[in-house]
Structure formats: C-alpha cells, structure tokens
Design a protein around this motif. Structure first.
Motif, mmCIF file in Angstrom:
data_model
loop_
_atom_site.group_PDB
_atom_site.id
_atom_site.type_symbol
_atom_site.label_atom_id
_atom_site.label_comp_id
_atom_site.label_asym_id
_atom_site.label_seq_id
_atom_site.Cartn_x
_atom_site.Cartn_y
_atom_site.Cartn_z
ATOM 1 N N ASP A 112 0.826 -1.210 0.000
ATOM 2 C CA ASP A 112 0.000 0.000 0.000
ATOM 3 C C ASP A 112 0.860 1.259 0.000
ATOM 4 N N ARG A 113 2.024 1.160 0.638
ATOM 5 C CA ARG A 113 2.969 2.282 0.660
ATOM 6 C C ARG A 113 4.364 1.710 0.617
ATOM 7 N N LYS A 114 5.288 2.507 0.113
ATOM 8 C CA LYS A 114 6.700 2.131 0.158
ATOM 9 C C LYS A 114 7.539 3.390 0.142
ATOM 10 N N GLY A 115 8.777 3.248 0.608
ATOM 11 C CA GLY A 115 9.651 4.407 0.657
ATOM 12 C C GLY A 115 11.100 3.985 0.789
ATOM 13 N N GLY A 116 11.950 5.000 0.907
ATOM 14 C CA GLY A 116 13.373 4.761 0.992
ATOM 15 C C GLY A 116 13.938 4.375 -0.358
ATOM 16 N N GLY A 117 15.157 3.894 -0.318
ATOM 17 C CA GLY A 117 15.810 3.445 -1.542
ATOM 18 C C GLY A 117 16.285 4.586 -2.410
ATOM 19 N N GLY A 118 16.926 4.215 -3.499
ATOM 20 C CA GLY A 118 17.403 5.195 -4.468
ATOM 21 C C GLY A 118 18.409 6.151 -3.871
ATOM 22 N N GLN A 119 18.303 7.390 -4.263
ATOM 23 C CA GLN A 119 19.270 8.395 -3.822
ATOM 24 C C GLN A 119 19.089 8.802 -2.366
ATOM 25 N N THR A 120 17.984 8.380 -1.733
ATOM 26 C CA THR A 120 17.805 8.720 -0.318
ATOM 27 C C THR A 120 18.822 7.990 0.548
ATOM 28 N N ARG A 121 19.329 6.859 0.061
ATOM 29 C CA ARG A 121 20.258 5.990 0.789
ATOM 30 C C ARG A 121 19.649 5.459 2.084
ATOM 31 N N VAL A 122 18.342 5.635 2.248
ATOM 32 C CA VAL A 122 17.601 5.068 3.367
ATOM 33 C C VAL A 122 17.162 3.673 2.936
ATOM 34 N N PRO A 123 17.250 2.672 3.814
ATOM 35 C CA PRO A 123 16.805 1.340 3.409
ATOM 36 C C PRO A 123 15.359 1.358 2.895
ATOM 37 N N CYS A 124 15.096 0.526 1.914
ATOM 38 C CA CYS A 124 13.747 0.385 1.365
ATOM 39 C C CYS A 124 12.811 -0.143 2.451
ATOM 40 N N TRP A 125 11.571 0.303 2.408
ATOM 41 C CA TRP A 125 10.558 -0.223 3.316
ATOM 42 C C TRP A 125 9.234 -0.330 2.575
ATOM 43 N N ILE A 126 8.409 -1.264 3.016
ATOM 44 C CA ILE A 126 7.088 -1.457 2.429
ATOM 45 C C ILE A 126 6.067 -1.598 3.544
ATOM 46 N N GLU A 127 4.826 -1.211 3.251
ATOM 47 C CA GLU A 127 3.774 -1.269 4.256
ATOM 48 C C GLU A 127 2.507 -1.820 3.641
ATOM 49 N N TYR A 128 1.858 -2.684 4.394
ATOM 50 C CA TYR A 128 0.573 -3.258 4.005
ATOM 51 C C TYR A 128 -0.454 -2.916 5.067
ATOM 52 N N GLN A 129 -1.668 -2.593 4.629
ATOM 53 C CA GLN A 129 -2.771 -2.365 5.550
ATOM 54 C C GLN A 129 -3.880 -3.340 5.186
ATOM 55 N N PHE A 130 -4.422 -3.986 6.205
ATOM 56 C CA PHE A 130 -5.430 -5.016 6.002
ATOM 57 C C PHE A 130 -6.694 -4.682 6.778
ATOM 58 N N ASN A 131 -7.829 -5.083 6.247
ATOM 59 C CA ASN A 131 -9.080 -5.006 6.996
ATOM 60 C C ASN A 131 -9.178 -6.250 7.849
ATOM 61 N N ASN A 132 -9.765 -6.110 8.984
ATOM 62 C CA ASN A 132 -9.902 -7.231 9.909
ATOM 63 C C ASN A 132 -11.130 -8.048 9.511
ATOM 64 N N ASP A 133 -11.036 -8.720 8.358
ATOM 65 C CA ASP A 133 -12.173 -9.475 7.840
ATOM 66 C C ASP A 133 -11.986 -10.975 7.962
ATOM 67 N N LEU A 145 1.213 -4.112 8.496
ATOM 68 C CA LEU A 145 2.537 -4.698 8.593
ATOM 69 C C LEU A 145 3.489 -3.785 7.839
ATOM 70 N N MET A 146 4.518 -3.312 8.533
ATOM 71 C CA MET A 146 5.560 -2.506 7.898
ATOM 72 C C MET A 146 6.841 -3.327 7.930
ATOM 73 N N ILE A 147 7.530 -3.380 6.805
ATOM 74 C CA ILE A 147 8.719 -4.210 6.681
ATOM 75 C C ILE A 147 9.878 -3.352 6.204
ATOM 76 N N GLN A 148 10.945 -3.309 6.994
ATOM 77 C CA GLN A 148 12.157 -2.636 6.550
ATOM 78 C C GLN A 148 13.033 -3.685 5.884
ATOM 79 N N LEU A 149 13.496 -3.358 4.681
ATOM 80 C CA LEU A 149 14.315 -4.280 3.903
ATOM 81 C C LEU A 149 15.791 -3.949 4.075
ATOM 82 N N HIS A 150 16.657 -4.872 3.686
ATOM 83 C CA HIS A 150 18.099 -4.694 3.864
ATOM 84 C C HIS A 150 18.706 -3.631 2.955
ATOM 85 N N GLY A 151 18.231 -3.515 1.743
ATOM 86 C CA GLY A 151 18.944 -2.715 0.757
ATOM 87 C C GLY A 151 18.323 -1.374 0.451
#
Length: 167
Positions: A112-133, A145-151
């Motif tokens: 649903d969202r992602k950030g970091g990476g590229g010229q920011t030199r901040v590790p890549c991260w991704i985020e998922y949002q789920f409905n409680n269904d 769930l937010m996940i910080q990646l290595h690279g």
C-alpha cells in the motif's frame, strides 16, 4: 492475485495492557525465564523492549490514560542498539528469516505504501494495511505490517528484511 497466508496469531495481543496475562504467556512461550524488558517512556508511547529476544512492544495511552499495545517490532538481525534476531518460532504471514522482498510481494501483493531506496540511501521499506475481515480480533479494526528491507536498491528482488512492525 496473491494468496494471503495466515496472519500472525500474536497480533491478537494488540490492544492489551502491558500486564495482560496473554502477553506474559506469549513471552514465556518464547523464553522462560523471561528477561526484564528495557522500558523507555516517551510522551506518546512506552516501549517494552526484549533485546535478547529480538522483540519490542509499543504501548500507547488510550482514553483514560491506560496503556494498550499498539505495535509489535520483530528484528531479523543484530542492531546498533542491541537487538538480537527474533527467537520466536512463528513469524508474521509465514515469513522466515530468509524471506526475500520478491517473496513478500508474491505473498501479499503490491504494498500500500513504500519508501526509501534510491538516492535517499535510506533502506527500502514497504507497508501493508489489512481489513480485519478474517474473524480474528474484535470489531472491524484495520491492522498492518511494515517491513524494513536490507537494501537501498528497489531492483534488488533478493534483498532480505531487517525488521517487521505489526500494528
């Protein structure tokens, strides 16, 4: 469409106070005897960190001032501030310490969202949002769930993950 594996059963702890029996039972299932947490208080949150277990709980004040579990951090490696890799046996969404970025996206779909990476030199991260269904938990509260990646290179499909935050 990706198949969503079972959620992390421990997310049922979200919304409980620090002294809840379910939280204590969960921690004791990971390590007995349980080490004392490092407790850090901030104006908007209180962290109970179990660095040797690779686990941290963030509690935030609810109406009336009671602290309730807002998020669970799980670490997949040694950190500069002393966290060790998670020692529990169950990871969110059937991940393992070796799960790679492309496997996460295959299981959960595009984030649903992602950030970091590229010229920011901040590790890549991704985020998922789920409905409680899925019948777990009470009400129709969202969770995520937010996940910080290595690279820092989004083209690196094989980068692993550094930490997960279940909220």
């Amino acid at each position: 469409m990706p198949i969503k594996p079972p959620a992390f059963s421990t997310r049922q702890l979200l919304g409980l106070p620090p002294d809840a029996k379910a939280i204590r039972d969960y921690l004791n299932s990971i390590c007995d005897p349980l080490p004392e947490p490092v407790v850090k208080k901030f104006p908007d949150s209180t962290y109970y960190s179990y660095k040797s277990l690779g686990l941290s709980f963030c509690f935030t004040p609810a109406k009336g001032g009671d602290l309730l579990l807002d998020s669970i951090d799980i670490y997949n490696g040694h950190t500069r501030d002393g966290f060790k890799p998670f020692v529990g046996k169950e990871y969110p969404y059937a991940f393992t310490p070796e799960t790679q970025a492309h496997e996460i996206v295959s299981q959960l779909g595009e984030p649903d969202r992602k950030g970091g990476g590229g010229q920011t030199r901040v590790p890549c991260w991704i985020e998922y949002q789920f409905n409680n269904d899925d019948g777990q938990g009470e009400g129709n509260h969202d969770h995520g769930l937010m996940i910080q990646l290595h690279g820092v290179d989004w083209d690196d499909r094989e980068m692993g993950w550094t930490s997960l935050v279940l909220f």
